[in-house]
Design an enzyme around this catalytic site. Structure first.
Site, mmCIF file in Angstrom:
data_model
loop_
_atom_site.group_PDB
_atom_site.id
_atom_site.type_symbol
_atom_site.label_atom_id
_atom_site.label_comp_id
_atom_site.label_asym_id
_atom_site.label_seq_id
_atom_site.Cartn_x
_atom_site.Cartn_y
_atom_site.Cartn_z
ATOM 1 N N ASP A 308 50.703 -42.452 22.501
ATOM 2 C CA ASP A 308 50.293 -41.846 23.656
ATOM 3 C C ASP A 308 48.805 -41.312 23.953
ATOM 4 O O ASP A 308 48.661 -40.233 24.425
ATOM 5 C CB ASP A 308 51.565 -40.897 23.998
ATOM 6 C CG ASP A 308 52.957 -41.519 24.106
ATOM 7 O OD1 ASP A 308 52.981 -42.860 24.188
ATOM 8 O OD2 ASP A 308 53.817 -40.767 23.986
ATOM 9 N N TRP A 414 61.432 -45.768 15.397
ATOM 10 C CA TRP A 414 61.342 -44.623 16.267
ATOM 11 C C TRP A 414 62.270 -44.868 17.401
ATOM 12 O O TRP A 414 61.749 -45.475 18.259
ATOM 13 C CB TRP A 414 59.956 -44.260 16.608
ATOM 14 C CG TRP A 414 59.710 -43.026 17.489
ATOM 15 C CD1 TRP A 414 60.611 -42.767 18.771
ATOM 16 C CD2 TRP A 414 58.715 -41.867 17.627
ATOM 17 N NE1 TRP A 414 60.190 -41.611 19.296
ATOM 18 C CE2 TRP A 414 58.881 -41.181 18.611
ATOM 19 C CE3 TRP A 414 57.718 -41.884 16.912
ATOM 20 C CZ2 TRP A 414 58.233 -40.215 19.000
ATOM 21 C CZ3 TRP A 414 56.718 -40.742 17.218
ATOM 22 C CH2 TRP A 414 57.039 -39.783 18.150
ATOM 23 N N ASN A 416 63.949 -44.379 20.716
ATOM 24 C CA ASN A 416 64.009 -43.238 21.717
ATOM 25 C C ASN A 416 65.322 -43.487 22.329
ATOM 26 O O ASN A 416 65.616 -43.686 23.659
ATOM 27 C CB ASN A 416 63.033 -43.821 22.831
ATOM 28 C CG ASN A 416 61.646 -43.123 22.454
ATOM 29 O OD1 ASN A 416 61.507 -42.042 21.955
ATOM 30 N ND2 ASN A 416 60.506 -44.041 22.572
ATOM 31 N N ASN A 451 65.281 -40.344 18.568
ATOM 32 C CA ASN A 451 64.548 -39.305 19.067
ATOM 33 C C ASN A 451 65.498 -38.521 20.007
ATOM 34 O O ASN A 451 66.144 -39.137 21.103
ATOM 35 C CB ASN A 451 63.474 -39.669 19.811
ATOM 36 C CG ASN A 451 62.599 -38.690 20.638
ATOM 37 O OD1 ASN A 451 62.581 -37.656 20.152
ATOM 38 N ND2 ASN A 451 61.435 -39.148 21.427
#
Length: 767
Positions: A308, A414, A416, A451
C-alpha cells in the site's frame, strides 16, 4: 490453556464424522467394542487420525503424572488445569527416572525422545504406535494395561506436547459424578507450518487487552503465529523511525511473553515504505535500532512490509543508485530487504526468517516488478501474498503454483478475511470459504495469517474456522466448523448466537445469508397464501416465529453470554436485529388486519412499522438479512417491479459484480461500475407500468450527483429526478406518476474514487 480459560466441550455430529470417513479417507474412526463412534468426542481443529479402542474409564480424584526433566511447562500447566476441572483433587507427580506412581490412572507427558524413556513408556502403558515425524505433531493414547489406565501425551517437539495437552482438555467428557476419558489413539500434526493471524487492518488498533486475549485464543486453537502490524499504530508505519515509548514497549514485551507461553511466534512488522530512503545509511540505522529495541524484549521474528505504497522512488539518492535498473522500485526494495537480512537477521542467533510483503501483492500473473523482485531478493525471505485480489474470493492450488513460480520464494498467505476495515458497518462472522482443500506447502505455501476485524472478540468466531482449515485442510468443512465455533463461543447462548451469526454471515468471499435463506420460503408461502386468498394463519404464524427469533436473540445473548467485550462490540448490530424482528411482526400483523377488514388495526401496525423502519435507517450497521427489507417495502409500497428483471449497465468493475445483482431482490449482492463519472444502469420492467417511486440502495461507492430517467422504448430517455447532493445509504425517490418500461440511474458525479455501486435498484408502481 492459560489463566483458567478452558475450551468448552463441543459436539461434532455423527453425520459429519461419517462424512470424514467416507469422503476424505483421512480420518480413521473405529470402535473396538461398538459399531458407532462416540458422538460426544470432539477435537478442534479436527485431527489427522483418531481411532476409538475401548469404552473409556473414569478420571479418578487421584491421578499420577509422569514427566521428563524438560517437559514443556505450558503443557504441564494445561494438563493440571484440565485435571482440576475434571474433578481431580490430588496429582502425584514423578520424573520418569524416579519411582513411578501407582495410581489407577497415570498420565505421561513429554517428548520421550530418549530411547530408554520411550521403551519404558511403551512397556508400562501398552502404547505401540506413535507419530514422530512431523513438526508440532503429537500422539495421544488412552488405554489400559494390567488393570491400570494410562493417558500418554507424547509430542514430537514442545509445541506438539502442548497441542496434545490442548486435545486432552477437549477429550474428557463431563459426566454426573465422575468425568470420563474415552479410550483413543490420536495421531495428529498440522498441514501448514505457519498458522495464525496478522493484525494488519486500518482503523483503530486493538487494545492491549484485546491482543492478550487473541494470543491466548491462538494457543488454544493450535495457531502458532501472530504478526503485529496495525496500520494505525504510528510507530509501526508513520513514525517507524522513532523508538517506542517505554509504556508502549512494556505492553509489547507482555505480548511477546504471552505469545511464548502460548507457543505463538510473535512477529514484529515495520512498514517504512511510505517515507524510507532505501539506500540511506541513516534510515537503515534507524530501522535496525527499531528492530534491536524489539529484540531486547524477546522478539525473534521480524517483517518489513512494503504494501500500500507508491512504488516510485522519491529520494534523489535512491534515483541515483537504482534509477538505471530495469525496475527501480524492485531493486531499491530488494536492496533494503537483503541488507536487513544480512546485517540484522543473520547476525542475531535464533532469529526467524525475514518476512516481507511486496508492493504488488494481489495481482494475477507476472509483472516486471515481480520478476525483478523475485530475482533480487534473498531466497530465504518469505513473501506474503493475498491471493488474487486484495480480498480473494478463492485461493486455489493453481493460483498458488503460478504465484510461487513467479516469486520463487516461499509464500505466506495474508488472507484478508474476516477483516472489515473496508466496510466498517458490517461484521463478517461466517466461516472461511473458498480456500482449496488441497492447498499445502507442496504448492509453495508454507502457511497463512488471517487478517481479523477491528472487533477483536467477534473475530474469534470466524478465526476458529481459520484454525480448523490451516491445521487439516483436507477434511475442512465450513458448515461444521462454524457450528463448533458457535458452540464453543456461545456456550449456553449458542442458539441465540447462531441466529446472530446467520444474520452477519455474508462477506466479500461468501454471499451466503443463512437467516435470509431460512426466511425466504416462509415469506414466499406467506405471499402465496395472501394473494390467493388461502388460509393465512399457518404461514403467518411460521413467519411470526422467525421474526420473534430475530427479536429475542439479542436479549438472550445479553443475558446469557459472559463476554462483555463482545457484547460491547456488537451492541448496535443487536439493536438493529431486535428492530428487524419487531418490524417484521408489525408487517405481518398489518397484512393480517387488512385481510380481517380492520382499518384501525391496519393503521396502527402501519404506523408502528414505519416508525421502526425510521429507527432501522438511523443505525448505519448492516446485517445479512437481504430478504427482510424487500418484504417490508412490498408491505408498504407494493411489489418491486424491478426484482428479477433484466438489468443492463455501462460497465462492471469485475466480472462478478454484474448489473443483474442490483435487481435480484438480495440486498447483500451488488453491481459496481468502472471508476468513471459517466456510468449508468437501467432495468427493463418487461412491460409499460405507471410508476412513481425508485429506491436506490447504495454501497459505499455512491452517486454524489445522478439522474433518474425513464423510457418506453429504451432509446429516448426523459429525466424525472435529479440529485445534486447525494449522501449514500438508501435513496427513496418519489416523482410524478409516469409511464415507463425502462428505468435508468444515470451517474453524473461519483462521491468516491471508486465507481457507482448498488445493492438494489427498485421500482414501484403507483398505488
Amino acid at each position: 490453556m492459560l489463566k483458567g480459560k478452558k475450551i468448552r466441550k463441543v459436539i461434532i455430529s455423527i453425520s459429519f464424522l461419517l462424512v470424514l470417513i467416507f469422503t476424505n479417507g483421512i480420518q480413521n474412526i473405529s470402535n473396538a467394542e461398538e459399531n458407532l463412534f462416540n458422538k460426544d468426542i470432539s477435537i478442534s481443529p479436527v485431527p489427522k487420525s483418531i481411532e476409538e479402542i475401548g469404552k473409556g474409564f473414569p478420571i479418578n480424584p487421584k491421578v499420577g503424572l509422569v514427566k521428563e526433566v524438560d517437559t514443556d511447562p505450558m503443557a504441564l500447566r494445561e494438563v493440571k488445569e484440565t485435571l482440576k476441572e475434571a474433578g481431580v483433587r490430588k496429582i502425584v507427580e514423578s520424573n520418569i527416572h524416579n519411582s513411578l506412581p501407582t495410581t489407577a490412572v497415570t498420565i505421561w507427558v513429554g517428548e520421550f525422545s530418549d530411547e530408554n524413556d520411550f521403551n519404558l513408556v511403551k512397556e508400562k502403558t501398552g502404547i505401540d504406535e506413535i507419530n514422530g515425524k512431523h513438526k508440532e505433531g503429537y500422539t495421544l493414547y488412552s488405554g489400559r494395561k494390567n488393570d491400570k489406565k494410562h493417558i500418554v501425551l507424547m509430542g514430537n517437539d514442545s509445541r506438539g506436547t502442548f497441542y496434545s495437552a490442548q486435545s486432552l482438555g477437549q477429550l474428557i467428557l463431563k459426566k454426573d459424578g465422575t468425568d470420563w476419558m474415552p479410550e483413543v489413539i490420536i495421531k495428529d500434526w498440522p498441514t501448514f507450518p505457519i498458522r495464525g493471524a496478522i493484525e494488519g487492518f486500518y482503523g483503530e488498533p486493538w487494545s492491549h487487552e484485546d491482543r492478550l486475549s487473541q494470543i491466548e485464543f491462538y494457543g488454544e486453537h493450535k495457531m502458532n503465529s501472530y504478526i503485529y502490524a496495525p496500520k494505525d499504530d504510528p510507530y509501526h508505519r508513520a513514525k517507524w523511525r522513532e523508538p517506542y515509548p517505554e509504556e508502549k514497549l512494556n505492553e509489547i514485551e507482555e505480548l511477546v511473553q504471552t505469545s511464548e507461553e502460548n507457543h505463538v511466534e510473535f512477529t514484529f512488522a515495520i512498514s517504512p515504505g511510505v517515507t524510507v530512503a532505501y539506500s540511506n545509511d541513516e534510515d537503515f540505522e534507524k530501522l535496525v535500532n527499531k528492530a534491536e529495541q524489539m529484540w531486547d524484549i524477546g522478539v525473534r521474528s521480524f517483517a518489513i512490509f512494503l504494501d500500500d505504497i507508491d512504488p516510485n522512488l522519491r529520494h534523489s539518492e535512491d534515483k541515483e543508485m537504482f534509477g538505471d535498473d530495469e525496475n527501480p522500485s524492485a531493486a531499491a526494495q530488494a536492496y533494503l530487504l537483503n541488507r536487513f537480512n544480512e546485517e540484522f537477521i543473520k547476525q542475531h542467533e535464533g532469529a526467524e526468517r525475514l518476512i516481507t510483503v511486496p508492493t504488488e501483492y494481489s495481482q494475477a500473473g507476472t509483472t516486471p516488478y515481480r520478476e525483478r523482485f523475485a530475482e533480487l531478493v534473498d531466497s530465504d525471505v518469505i513473501v506474503q501474498w493475498t491471493g488474487i485480489g486484495v480480498v480473494a474470493p478463492t485461493i486455489t492450488t493453481e493460483d498458488a503454483d503460478l504465484t510461487y513460480e513467479i516469486f520463487d520464494h516461499d509464500l505466506l498467505i495474508w488472507d484478508n478475511y474476516p477483516v472489515n476495515d473496508m466496510d466498517r458497518n458490517s461484521l463478517f462472522l461466517g466461516p472461511l470459504v473458498g480456500r482449496d482443500n488441497n492447498l499445502s506447502p507442496e504448492n509453495g505455501v508454507i502457511g497463512s495469517t488471517a487478517n481479523p476485524m477491528n472487533e477483536a472478540e467477534a473475530s474469534k468466531i470466524p478465526l476458529f474456522t481459520v484454525a480448523d482449515y490451516l491445521w487439516n485442510p483436507k477434511v475442512y468443512n465450513p458448515t461444521d466448523s462454524i457450528e463448533r465455533s458457535i458452540q464453543e463461543f456461545g456456550g449456553d447462548a449458542a442458539q441465540a448466537l447462531k441466529t446472530f451469526v446467520d444474520s452477519s454471515y455474508s462477506s466479500l468471499i461468501s454471499g451466503k445469508e443463512p437467516f435470509s435463506e431460512e426466511l425466504a420460503p416462509n415469506i414466499t408461502e406467506f405471499w402465496k397464501a395472501y394473494e390467493n386468498e388461502d388460509e393465512l394463519r399457518k404461514p403467518a404464524n411460521e413467519l411470526l416465529d422467525k421474526f420473534t427469533k430475530l427479536e429475542e436473540a439479542p436479549s438472550e445473548l445479553r443475558n446469557k453470554l459472559d463476554n462483555e467485550n463482545f457484547l460491547d462490540e456488537v451492541d448496535p448490530y443487536l439493536d438493529k436485529m431486535e428492530l428487524y424482528g419487531k418490524a417484521g411482526k408489525a408487517a405481518v400483523h398489518m397484512l393480517l388486519a387488512e385481510k380481517e377488514n380492520d382499518p384501525a388495526a391496519v393503521a396502527e401496525h402501519k404506523e408502528q412499522l414505519e416508525s421502526l423502519l425510521v429507527e432501522l435507517q438511523s443505525i448505519p450497521q448492516t446485517l445479512g438479512l437481504g430478504t427482510v427489507q424487500p418484504f417490508f417495502e412490498r408491505v408498504l409500497y407494493g411489489e418491486n417491479l424491478a426484482e428479477g428483471k433484466t438489468a443492463i449497465a455501462s460497465s462492471s468493475e469485475v466480472d462478478w459484480l454484474t448489473p443483474e445483482l442490483a435487481t435480484d431482490g438480495d440486498s447483500s449482492t451488488r453491481w459496481a461500475s468502472l471508476y468513471n463519472d459517466d456510468e449508468w444502469i437501467y432495468v427493463d420492467l418487461g412491460d409499460v407500468y405507471t410508476i412513481n417511486q425508485v429506491v436506490l440502495q447504495w454501497e459505499a461507492a455512491y452517486g454524489k450527483e445522478y439522474k433518474i430517467q425513464v423510457s418506453k422504448d429504451g432509446e429516448e430517455w426523459t429525466d424525472v429526478y435529479t440529485e445534486n447532493t447525494g449522501d449514500g445509504g438508501t435513496d427513496r425517490i418519489n416523482f410524478n406518476p409516469t409511464q415507463a418500461q425502462f428505468v435508468k440511474m444515470q451517474g453524473l458525479k461519483r462521491a468516491t474514487g471508486w465507481g457507482y455501486s448498488l445493492y438494489e435498484f427498485k421500482v414501484y408502481e403507483e398505488q
